[in-house]
Design an enzyme around this catalytic site. Structure first.
Site, PDB file in Angstrom:
ATOM      1  N   ARG A  24     -27.237  81.546 -14.158  1.00 52.84           N
ATOM      2  CA  ARG A  24     -27.866  81.833 -12.864  1.00 52.84           C
ATOM      3  C   ARG A  24     -29.036  82.823 -13.054  1.00 52.84           C
ATOM      4  O   ARG A  24     -30.194  82.468 -12.892  1.00 52.84           O
ATOM      5  CB  ARG A  24     -26.814  82.392 -11.889  1.00 52.84           C
ATOM      6  CG  ARG A  24     -27.265  82.387 -10.435  1.00 52.84           C
ATOM      7  CD  ARG A  24     -28.125  83.575 -10.028  1.00 52.84           C
ATOM      8  NE  ARG A  24     -27.464  84.859 -10.250  1.00 52.84           N
ATOM      9  CZ  ARG A  24     -28.092  86.021 -10.187  1.00 52.84           C
ATOM     10  NH1 ARG A  24     -29.388  86.068  -9.922  1.00 52.84           N
ATOM     11  NH2 ARG A  24     -27.460  87.154 -10.421  1.00 52.84           N
ATOM     12  N   ASP A  25     -28.743  84.061 -13.440  1.00 53.17           N
ATOM     13  CA  ASP A  25     -29.802  85.070 -13.535  1.00 53.17           C
ATOM     14  C   ASP A  25     -30.793  84.711 -14.635  1.00 53.17           C
ATOM     15  O   ASP A  25     -31.971  85.055 -14.564  1.00 53.17           O
ATOM     16  CB  ASP A  25     -29.179  86.444 -13.806  1.00 53.17           C
ATOM     17  CG  ASP A  25     -30.096  87.599 -13.407  1.00 53.17           C
ATOM     18  OD1 ASP A  25     -31.111  87.356 -12.733  1.00 53.17           O
ATOM     19  OD2 ASP A  25     -29.800  88.750 -13.774  1.00 53.17           O
ATOM     20  N   HIS A 214     -24.264  95.710 -14.313  1.00 51.80           N
ATOM     21  CA  HIS A 214     -25.145  94.590 -14.678  1.00 51.80           C
ATOM     22  C   HIS A 214     -26.439  95.200 -15.204  1.00 51.80           C
ATOM     23  O   HIS A 214     -27.243  95.724 -14.437  1.00 51.80           O
ATOM     24  CB  HIS A 214     -25.374  93.765 -13.407  1.00 51.80           C
ATOM     25  CG  HIS A 214     -26.404  92.671 -13.498  1.00 51.80           C
ATOM     26  ND1 HIS A 214     -26.066  91.329 -13.421  1.00 51.80           N
ATOM     27  CD2 HIS A 214     -27.759  92.694 -13.607  1.00 51.80           C
ATOM     28  CE1 HIS A 214     -27.176  90.594 -13.482  1.00 51.80           C
ATOM     29  NE2 HIS A 214     -28.211  91.404 -13.601  1.00 51.80           N
ATOM     30  N   HIS A 216     -30.003  95.129 -17.590  1.00 49.30           N
ATOM     31  CA  HIS A 216     -31.053  94.396 -18.295  1.00 49.30           C
ATOM     32  C   HIS A 216     -31.507  95.259 -19.467  1.00 49.30           C
ATOM     33  O   HIS A 216     -31.447  96.487 -19.411  1.00 49.30           O
ATOM     34  CB  HIS A 216     -32.222  94.097 -17.357  1.00 49.30           C
ATOM     35  CG  HIS A 216     -31.946  92.959 -16.423  1.00 49.30           C
ATOM     36  ND1 HIS A 216     -32.732  91.836 -16.346  1.00 49.30           N
ATOM     37  CD2 HIS A 216     -30.943  92.766 -15.535  1.00 49.30           C
ATOM     38  CE1 HIS A 216     -32.243  91.007 -15.446  1.00 49.30           C
ATOM     39  NE2 HIS A 216     -31.160  91.545 -14.924  1.00 49.30           N
ATOM     40  N   CYS A 247     -37.887  89.592 -16.454  1.00 49.27           N
ATOM     41  CA  CYS A 247     -38.157  90.349 -15.239  1.00 49.27           C
ATOM     42  C   CYS A 247     -39.620  90.138 -14.883  1.00 49.27           C
ATOM     43  O   CYS A 247     -40.497  90.356 -15.712  1.00 49.27           O
ATOM     44  CB  CYS A 247     -37.901  91.828 -15.508  1.00 49.27           C
ATOM     45  SG  CYS A 247     -38.576  92.910 -14.249  1.00 49.27           S
ATOM     46  N   ASN A 256     -31.595  90.097 -19.419  1.00 46.54           N
ATOM     47  CA  ASN A 256     -30.257  90.686 -19.296  1.00 46.54           C
ATOM     48  C   ASN A 256     -29.747  91.085 -20.669  1.00 46.54           C
ATOM     49  O   ASN A 256     -30.169  90.530 -21.685  1.00 46.54           O
ATOM     50  CB  ASN A 256     -29.283  89.635 -18.734  1.00 46.54           C
ATOM     51  CG  ASN A 256     -29.579  89.264 -17.297  1.00 46.54           C
ATOM     52  OD1 ASN A 256     -30.610  88.666 -17.011  1.00 46.54           O
ATOM     53  ND2 ASN A 256     -28.690  89.606 -16.390  1.00 46.54           N
TER      54      ASN A 256
END
Lengths: 323, 323
Positions: A24-25, A214, A216, A247, A256
């Site tokens: 997803r991310d 979470h 990065h 990002c 991430n």
């Protein structure tokens, strides 16, 4: 050494829950559309590797994120491993209904603690986002809900976020009955001192809420932040296969924290992730061909630390030479 | 929080000495020959940034490492900042004489604690290497000498190195009067648990020898290893501008820990490096043009954590949309 709060250098068998968010991310940031069959095969490989939670996709507008326009098919067709929770990000009631139809185990909601970032990223004020998410929670009482708070460690536009603001938004959702809260370092601004302070403050107020961090790796502090958090008692972390997940504010920087890098490091330190590392590395090595570029993962390039390398071809000929 | 052994999460003003090795350990791995004038300008920029030690070059065979064939000129023509130690790697007496002629402040000697790696890398047995280095030390009594022990955290060919082997080689050199010892994680095999154990064992035996740790970020553990070492009392580290310094055993993986990434992280945590970070970042941003490829540094891409980013162009138009 046994595991002690504050000094995470020896895991001593402590369980750490790694939650995969790359599908997803990670994929939501990719230009390339990864074919649906390949997405399903990747999720199945992640299940086989024993990950306890996999965020499979997002049920958002296919215009907003075309890379995830096959959310229904992917979530329906993956194999379900007992012991793995299959979650999906949903922005609103419509998304939640689609996810539930596709048999999601857990809904992941998202709100940014930065007003500016919430408006820029979700195109709503935080108050509007909260109203929408409250409606989702009200209508999906029987399904587990987690809320992800973006920019909990700083906003790339506004700068530092007051701790009271982060905890205030967590409280509003916890009061609505969410099972878990994820504090997200959306653009890699977290640093260990700050992580320890925020994790301790959260834990002191809510000992029973499942807390996920979470991170990065945008500024190279991902693993250090995780170890600082582990020292502060945190045991759940999001990470992304291959380190996918760039990002938009930092072109070319890492995404991430990388699942296989983190599992490799934690297992060496004696933590128990329950994850099959060779299986994870094999899955990560499929990514460059699927997304069309190199991925940040160091482990998929360098191998595990004790992987042996051959000596050079002329080794037997090496003898003393004049010094 | 004040700084406490074992819990390095808050620096509390503690001094950490960052020693730059990119001009040697970094450039020696590059295909491109960086022009001599650019090398000198880079070292001058590193001096201006206030680094306490800079390894400027290596006095080795120009056939073995053509990238550093201008060692004499570079070391002679750099500006000397009071407070910075200018060191050079030398493999033997001939190299030491050349370095001393060019006014080196400190000689850095190298031996691998792995017999196989020493033969593969230096083309001598360890015993032969030690004899050559003992001769260097004997002939250069008035100049500071540091010895770097390669593969102290593992060898890519042999695997793990016994701690007794690492400490045994350190002892032989300390008995000869070297001022400092660097334990090198040559191919990025170190992990925090191991770092804590080896650093503590070294410190327990030799409290007065300057101990440097030299990490590579090959498997993404560089900063975590440094913080583990700081928790164990270590305060000197090698690092490389831009994260230059790949490893021939791990093509595509990261190089040495990146100076500007480490300084950025340590300063955020309250450590005092005495280094001017913007100056360092500006110097790192010159590297891709000089070496002909992207460099691992995240900070030179993402900027410091509180660098603000503009909102998107359509920000003012963002209003509520139906949820």
């Amino acid at each position: 050494m046994s595991w002690q709060p504050g000094t995470p250098w020896s895991g001593a068998g402590r369980r750490i829950h790694m939650q995969e968010v790359g599908m997803r991310d990670g994929l939501q940031n990719e230009q390339a559309f990864v074919p649906t069959a390949d997405k399903i095969a990747l999720v199945d490989a992640l299940s086989d590797a024993g990950l306890p939670k996999i965020e499979v996709t997002a049920f958002v507008s296919s215009q907003a994120i075309p890379a995830l326009r096959d959310a229904e098919v992917v979530l329906r067709e993956i194999r379900r491993r007992p012991g793995t929770v299959y979650s999906a990000l949903v922005p609103n009631v419509r998304g939640a209904e689609r996810a539930l139809d596709a048999r999601v185990d857990e809904l992941n909601l998202v709100l940014s603690v930065s007003e500016t970032h919430n408006r820029a990223n979700l195109r709503m004020t935080r108050t509007q986002s909260f109203a929408a998410l409250r409606e989702v929670i009200a209508r999906t009482a029987s399904t587990a809900v987690n809320v992800s708070l973006s920019c909990s460690f700083g906003c790339p536009i506004e700068g530092d976020m007051p701790e009271s603001e982060v905890l205030g938004w967590a409280e509003r959702f916890i009061d609505l009955g969410v099972r878990g809260v994820t504090l997200c370092d959306t653009t890699g601004m977290a640093y260990p001192t700050q992580v320890v302070a925020l994790a301790r403050a959260f834990r002191a107020r809510w000992a029973d809420t499942a807390l996920t961090l979470h991170f990065h790796n945008t500024r190279g502090m991902g693993l250090a932040n995780m170890l600082a958090a582990i020292g502060a008692g945190v045991d759940r972390f999001d990470a992304s296969l291959g380190g996918l997940g760039g990002c938009p504010y930092a072109p070319g920087a890492s995404g991430n924290v990388c699942t296989e890098e983190i599992v490799h490091a934690l297992e060496l330190m004696g933590y128990a992730t329950g994850v099959d590392l060779p299986g994870l590395i094999a899955a990560a090595r499929r990514l460059p061909a699927l997304v069309g570029h190199d991925v940040p993962s160091q482990i998929s390039k360098a191998g595990q630390r004790l992987e042996r390398h051959p000596v050079r071809a002329d080794f037997q000929a090496i003898r003393a030479r004049p010094v």
